[in-house]
Scaffold this motif. Structure first.
Motif, PDB file in Angstrom:
ATOM      1  N   LEU A 195     -88.816 -27.087  20.027  1.00  0.00           N
ATOM      2  CA  LEU A 195     -87.791 -27.960  20.606  1.00  0.00           C
ATOM      3  C   LEU A 195     -86.563 -26.751  20.766  1.00  0.00           C
ATOM      4  CD1 LEU A 195     -86.441 -30.552  21.430  1.00  0.00           C
ATOM      5  CD2 LEU A 195     -85.715 -30.878  18.904  1.00  0.00           C
ATOM      6  N   ARG A 196     -86.213 -26.544  22.180  1.00  0.00           N
ATOM      7  CA  ARG A 196     -85.129 -25.925  22.593  1.00  0.00           C
ATOM      8  C   ARG A 196     -83.857 -26.880  22.989  1.00  0.00           C
ATOM      9  NH1 ARG A 196     -87.761 -20.715  25.801  1.00  0.00           N
ATOM     10  NH2 ARG A 196     -89.129 -20.199  24.081  1.00  0.00           N
ATOM     11  N   VAL A 197     -82.689 -26.279  22.136  1.00  0.00           N
ATOM     12  CA  VAL A 197     -81.645 -27.161  22.355  1.00  0.00           C
ATOM     13  C   VAL A 197     -80.253 -26.313  22.585  1.00  0.00           C
ATOM     14  CG1 VAL A 197     -80.255 -29.172  21.612  1.00  0.00           C
ATOM     15  CG2 VAL A 197     -82.597 -29.135  21.210  1.00  0.00           C
ATOM     16  N   THR A 198     -79.730 -26.307  23.352  1.00  0.00           N
ATOM     17  CA  THR A 198     -78.318 -25.552  23.516  1.00  0.00           C
ATOM     18  C   THR A 198     -77.232 -26.312  22.906  1.00  0.00           C
ATOM     19  OG1 THR A 198     -78.942 -24.428  25.633  1.00  0.00           O
ATOM     20  CG2 THR A 198     -76.774 -24.338  25.254  1.00  0.00           C
ATOM     21  N   VAL A 199     -76.654 -25.888  21.894  1.00  0.00           N
ATOM     22  CA  VAL A 199     -75.417 -26.531  21.256  1.00  0.00           C
ATOM     23  C   VAL A 199     -74.309 -25.788  21.348  1.00  0.00           C
ATOM     24  CG1 VAL A 199     -77.197 -27.764  19.604  1.00  0.00           C
ATOM     25  CG2 VAL A 199     -76.149 -25.517  18.952  1.00  0.00           C
ATOM     26  N   GLY A 200     -73.252 -26.393  21.079  1.00  0.00           N
ATOM     27  CA  GLY A 200     -71.872 -25.906  21.095  1.00  0.00           C
ATOM     28  C   GLY A 200     -71.177 -26.353  20.166  1.00  0.00           C
ATOM     29  N   ASN A 201     -70.290 -25.469  19.364  1.00  0.00           N
ATOM     30  CA  ASN A 201     -69.408 -25.828  18.235  1.00  0.00           C
ATOM     31  C   ASN A 201     -68.224 -26.173  18.804  1.00  0.00           C
ATOM     32  OD1 ASN A 201     -68.242 -25.895  15.758  1.00  0.00           O
ATOM     33  ND2 ASN A 201     -68.535 -23.502  15.219  1.00  0.00           N
ATOM     34  N   PRO A 259     -66.722 -21.603  12.005  1.00  0.00           N
ATOM     35  CA  PRO A 259     -68.149 -21.440  12.359  1.00  0.00           C
ATOM     36  C   PRO A 259     -69.059 -22.100  11.674  1.00  0.00           C
ATOM     37  CG  PRO A 259     -67.177 -19.587  11.130  1.00  0.00           C
ATOM     38  CD  PRO A 259     -65.982 -20.726  11.197  1.00  0.00           C
ATOM     39  N   ALA A 260     -70.127 -22.373  12.106  1.00  0.00           N
ATOM     40  CA  ALA A 260     -71.347 -23.089  11.682  1.00  0.00           C
ATOM     41  C   ALA A 260     -72.354 -21.998  11.493  1.00  0.00           C
ATOM     42  CB  ALA A 260     -71.879 -24.175  12.858  1.00  0.00           C
ATOM     43  N   LYS A 261     -72.586 -21.892  10.106  1.00  0.00           N
ATOM     44  CA  LYS A 261     -73.328 -20.650   9.724  1.00  0.00           C
ATOM     45  C   LYS A 261     -74.855 -21.359   9.080  1.00  0.00           C
ATOM     46  CE  LYS A 261     -74.007 -16.434   6.718  1.00  0.00           C
ATOM     47  NZ  LYS A 261     -73.176 -15.946   5.790  1.00  0.00           N
ATOM     48  N   ASP A 262     -75.837 -20.808   9.602  1.00  0.00           N
ATOM     49  CA  ASP A 262     -77.248 -21.598   9.220  1.00  0.00           C
ATOM     50  C   ASP A 262     -77.195 -23.017   9.246  1.00  0.00           C
ATOM     51  OD1 ASP A 262     -77.983 -18.923   8.817  1.00  0.00           O
ATOM     52  OD2 ASP A 262     -77.617 -18.480   6.723  1.00  0.00           O
ATOM     53  N   PRO A 263     -76.862 -23.673  10.243  1.00  0.00           N
ATOM     54  CA  PRO A 263     -76.832 -25.193  10.105  1.00  0.00           C
ATOM     55  C   PRO A 263     -78.384 -25.764   9.710  1.00  0.00           C
ATOM     56  CG  PRO A 263     -76.784 -24.423  12.215  1.00  0.00           C
ATOM     57  CD  PRO A 263     -76.713 -23.354  11.486  1.00  0.00           C
ATOM     58  N   VAL A 264     -78.287 -26.878   9.083  1.00  0.00           N
ATOM     59  CA  VAL A 264     -79.501 -27.480   8.475  1.00  0.00           C
ATOM     60  C   VAL A 264     -79.726 -28.802   9.454  1.00  0.00           C
ATOM     61  CG1 VAL A 264     -80.771 -28.563   6.955  1.00  0.00           C
ATOM     62  CG2 VAL A 264     -79.258 -26.622   6.407  1.00  0.00           C
ATOM     63  N   PHE A 265     -80.845 -28.741  10.452  1.00  0.00           N
ATOM     64  CA  PHE A 265     -81.063 -29.942  10.961  1.00  0.00           C
ATOM     65  C   PHE A 265     -82.081 -30.809  10.741  1.00  0.00           C
ATOM     66  CE2 PHE A 265     -79.382 -26.557  14.101  1.00  0.00           C
ATOM     67  CZ  PHE A 265     -78.343 -27.232  14.715  1.00  0.00           C
ATOM     68  N   GLU A 266     -82.197 -31.956  11.082  1.00  0.00           N
ATOM     69  CA  GLU A 266     -83.389 -32.666  10.807  1.00  0.00           C
ATOM     70  C   GLU A 266     -84.136 -33.399  12.110  1.00  0.00           C
ATOM     71  OE1 GLU A 266     -82.636 -36.065   7.894  1.00  0.00           O
ATOM     72  OE2 GLU A 266     -80.455 -35.424   7.912  1.00  0.00           O
ATOM     73  N   VAL A 267     -85.388 -32.844  11.955  1.00  0.00           N
ATOM     74  CA  VAL A 267     -86.228 -33.150  13.334  1.00  0.00           C
ATOM     75  C   VAL A 267     -87.178 -34.311  12.813  1.00  0.00           C
ATOM     76  CG1 VAL A 267     -88.133 -32.129  14.625  1.00  0.00           C
ATOM     77  CG2 VAL A 267     -86.221 -30.668  14.013  1.00  0.00           C
ATOM     78  N   GLY A 268     -87.285 -35.334  13.631  1.00  0.00           N
ATOM     79  CA  GLY A 268     -88.033 -36.384  13.289  1.00  0.00           C
ATOM     80  C   GLY A 268     -88.924 -37.078  14.585  1.00  0.00           C
ATOM     81  N   THR A 269     -90.106 -37.344  14.237  1.00  0.00           N
ATOM     82  CA  THR A 269     -90.904 -37.814  15.314  1.00  0.00           C
ATOM     83  C   THR A 269     -91.524 -39.198  14.953  1.00  0.00           C
ATOM     84  OG1 THR A 269     -93.071 -36.873  14.117  1.00  0.00           O
ATOM     85  CG2 THR A 269     -91.946 -35.563  15.625  1.00  0.00           C
ATOM     86  N   THR A 326     -75.451 -17.905  13.258  1.00  0.00           N
ATOM     87  CA  THR A 326     -74.197 -18.481  13.357  1.00  0.00           C
ATOM     88  C   THR A 326     -73.715 -19.025  14.757  1.00  0.00           C
ATOM     89  OG1 THR A 326     -73.881 -17.272  11.484  1.00  0.00           O
ATOM     90  CG2 THR A 326     -71.724 -17.904  12.450  1.00  0.00           C
ATOM     91  N   VAL A 327     -73.020 -20.280  14.593  1.00  0.00           N
ATOM     92  CA  VAL A 327     -72.638 -20.563  15.816  1.00  0.00           C
ATOM     93  C   VAL A 327     -70.851 -20.424  15.719  1.00  0.00           C
ATOM     94  CG1 VAL A 327     -72.217 -22.289  17.595  1.00  0.00           C
ATOM     95  CG2 VAL A 327     -74.306 -22.158  16.429  1.00  0.00           C
ATOM     96  N   PRO A 328     -70.343 -19.622  16.486  1.00  0.00           N
ATOM     97  CA  PRO A 328     -68.863 -19.448  16.153  1.00  0.00           C
ATOM     98  C   PRO A 328     -68.291 -20.742  16.866  1.00  0.00           C
ATOM     99  CG  PRO A 328     -69.764 -17.448  17.204  1.00  0.00           C
ATOM    100  CD  PRO A 328     -70.936 -18.384  17.288  1.00  0.00           C
ATOM    101  N   ALA A 329     -66.875 -20.897  16.425  1.00  0.00           N
ATOM    102  CA  ALA A 329     -66.004 -21.822  16.722  1.00  0.00           C
ATOM    103  C   ALA A 329     -65.598 -21.725  18.305  1.00  0.00           C
ATOM    104  CB  ALA A 329     -64.795 -22.008  16.038  1.00  0.00           C
ATOM    105  N   GLY A 330     -65.882 -22.666  19.237  1.00  0.00           N
ATOM    106  CA  GLY A 330     -65.811 -22.623  20.513  1.00  0.00           C
ATOM    107  C   GLY A 330     -66.813 -21.906  21.357  1.00  0.00           C
ATOM    108  N   LYS A 331     -67.655 -21.473  20.618  1.00  0.00           N
ATOM    109  CA  LYS A 331     -69.027 -21.119  21.350  1.00  0.00           C
ATOM    110  C   LYS A 331     -70.280 -21.744  21.250  1.00  0.00           C
ATOM    111  CE  LYS A 331     -66.447 -17.159  22.035  1.00  0.00           C
ATOM    112  NZ  LYS A 331     -66.163 -16.673  23.241  1.00  0.00           N
ATOM    113  N   LYS A 332     -71.491 -21.399  22.000  1.00  0.00           N
ATOM    114  CA  LYS A 332     -72.660 -21.989  21.942  1.00  0.00           C
ATOM    115  C   LYS A 332     -73.712 -21.276  21.783  1.00  0.00           C
ATOM    116  CE  LYS A 332     -73.443 -21.166  27.132  1.00  0.00           C
ATOM    117  NZ  LYS A 332     -73.425 -21.872  28.400  1.00  0.00           N
ATOM    118  N   ALA A 333     -74.738 -21.674  21.587  1.00  0.00           N
ATOM    119  CA  ALA A 333     -76.151 -20.975  21.091  1.00  0.00           C
ATOM    120  C   ALA A 333     -77.275 -21.758  21.308  1.00  0.00           C
ATOM    121  CB  ALA A 333     -75.960 -20.329  19.387  1.00  0.00           C
ATOM    122  N   GLY A 357     -68.842 -26.182  11.438  1.00  0.00           N
ATOM    123  CA  GLY A 357     -68.463 -26.485  12.652  1.00  0.00           C
ATOM    124  C   GLY A 357     -68.953 -27.969  13.146  1.00  0.00           C
ATOM    125  N   ARG A 358     -68.641 -28.585  13.938  1.00  0.00           N
ATOM    126  CA  ARG A 358     -69.020 -29.584  14.695  1.00  0.00           C
ATOM    127  C   ARG A 358     -69.962 -29.437  15.900  1.00  0.00           C
ATOM    128  NH1 ARG A 358     -65.759 -32.918  16.900  1.00  0.00           N
ATOM    129  NH2 ARG A 358     -64.009 -31.530  17.221  1.00  0.00           N
TER     130      ARG A 358
END
Length: 423
Positions: free
Chosen positions: A228-234, A239-249, A266-273, A200-201
């Motif tokens: 770092l706490r971020v609320t994301v939406g798909n 669905p986005a399952k186990d997404p891999v993020f990159e954290v930079g400082t 997992t972030v289902p399509a059209g949902k947020k987490a 998912g996007r």
């Protein structure tokens, strides 16, 4: 006869006109007026039609001009050698489609912004990974002319990623613009393009937060840690399952140092987490930092982070600079006291136990009765008495180099010593 007839006809007609003159004239005038009105109305109708046609032509003129301009565009383009950036998108052309490492390639461009600074790079994997897949060390810079065109030679180099390769041109300052042209580096390996992620996007829906606090160890230089706490939406359809993020400082003007972190969930399509990712700085870090979160090659959020100075480290170094010299000084003084020889009796040890030899009561080379002989004898007697009887009252308080008999305040006796051999 004819003349009579004619004369009579004329006379008859005149008689008729004379007898019915007013009625005939009125009818003739009415007919002439009707004919004149009909002609005037016809003229007005023709004028109205002409005016309507003119107004219609003027109304249809703007709609008719673009097709005419479109038909005339090929001729204009053929006559004009270059096009401006507003006419079409920027493009580049290559002198060769394939060349080996060490060769030279000529790149020409049109349609760019006038006087714009561009960079030319040879990139692998169709530049999917950004400039990280380009031969940045062998790139070239070029400035467009007043018509938005340029011509530049580019050395052929092998990019860090395998082909398919492209020549990438992009603006450095001003409005962003870029263009690519396919190119083959002879002898460079070729590999399939990496698969694009089908998940998912994800997009950020709320302001990010950094939670947590620093402990006592951080005050003494331990690594600072936050979450770092971020609320994301798909926004995608999958669905986005186990997404891999990159954290930079990043600190100051330096580029961020990225580290991959996988979020379990997992972030289902059209949902947020809510995504929670740990962030850690190196030991002793302090100042203004910027925490960035990237997903799918796109930066999602940037959160500032102010880190306090580890004053415990400063206090430690201050104490070290004070305590160490003091300790060294004390150790040195203890060694000096241990190595230095001690005199028994407070300084009379050199003459203790020594008796003058017989016949040598006076100093060598001095005749009996010389000045100062009496003082020396009394000094020796006093030192011997202090050594033999250390417990007598009043002797312990005297300084080692002064005795009650030899102190500067004591009156010197004028008694003459006995001469040698006298009774």
């Amino acid at each position: 006869m004819n003349g009579e007839t004619g004369t009579g006809g004329e006379a008859g007609g005149a008689t008729v006109l004379r007898t019915g003159g007013p009625a005939v004239i009125g009818r003739a005038r009415a007919g002439a007026l009707r004919e004149a009105g009909t002609a005037a109305r016809a003229v007005r109708r023709r004028r109205g039609r002409y005016a309507a046609a003119l107004v219609l032509c003027l109304a249809l003129a703007p709609a008719l001009l673009p097709p005419a301009a479109a038909h005339a565009a090929p001729y204009v383009a053929a006559s004009a050698p270059y096009a401006t950036a507003t006419d079409r998108t920027p493009t580049i052309r290559l002198s060769d489609k394939e060349a080996g490492k060490g060769g030279t390639l000529t790149v020409t461009g049109r349609g760019w912004r006038p006087k714009a600074l561009l960079t030319l790079l040879i990139c692998g994997q169709n530049m999917i990974g950004g400039t990280n897949s380009c031969a940045n060390g062998d790139g070239r810079a070029v400035t467009t002319d007043t018509r938005g065109a340029f011509r530049r030679k580019l050395p052929v180099a092998e990019p860090p990623k395998p082909c398919p390769c492209v020549v990438h041109a992009a603006t450095v300052t001003g409005a962003a613009a870029d263009a690519d042209a396919a190119f083959t580096v002879a002898g460079h390996p070729v590999a399939p393009l990496p698969k694009e992620p089908t998940g998912g996007r994800l997009a950020v829906l709320a302001q990010p937060r950094l939670t947590g606090s620093s402990g006592l160890l951080t005050w003494f230089g331990a690594p600072a840690q936050r979450e770092l706490r971020v609320t994301v939406g798909n926004l995608g359809s999958a669905p986005a399952k186990d997404p891999v993020f990159e954290v930079g400082t990043s600190h100051g003007v330096f580029a961020p140092e990225w580290a991959e972190q996988q979020w379990r969930g997992t972030v289902p399509a059209g949902k947020k987490a809510e995504v929670r990712l740990p962030v850690e700085l190196p030991a002793g870090a302090h100042g203004d930092y910027l925490v960035s979160l990237k997903y799918g090659g796109r930066v999602l959020v940037e959160q500032p982070w102010g880190v306090g100075r580890p004053w415990g480290v400063t206090l430690f170094w201050v104490l070290l600079c004070v305590v160490v010299p003091t300790a060294v000084f004390r150790i040195g003084m203890a060694l000096v006291d241990r190595v230095r020889p001690h005199r028994p009796g407070g300084g009379g040890g050199r003459s203790a136990g020594r008796t003058p030899p017989p016949g040598r009561t006076h100093a060598a080379g001095r005749p009996p009765g010389a000045a100062g002989t009496g003082k020396r004898i009394r000094s020796r007697t006093a030192r011997q008495r202090a050594t033999d009887d250390p417990g007598e009252p009043g002797d312990s308080a005297a300084l080692p180099w002064f005795t009650p008999d030899t102190a500067p305040s004591t009156t010197t006796s004028t008694e003459r010593p006995t001469s040698k051999g006298s009774a």
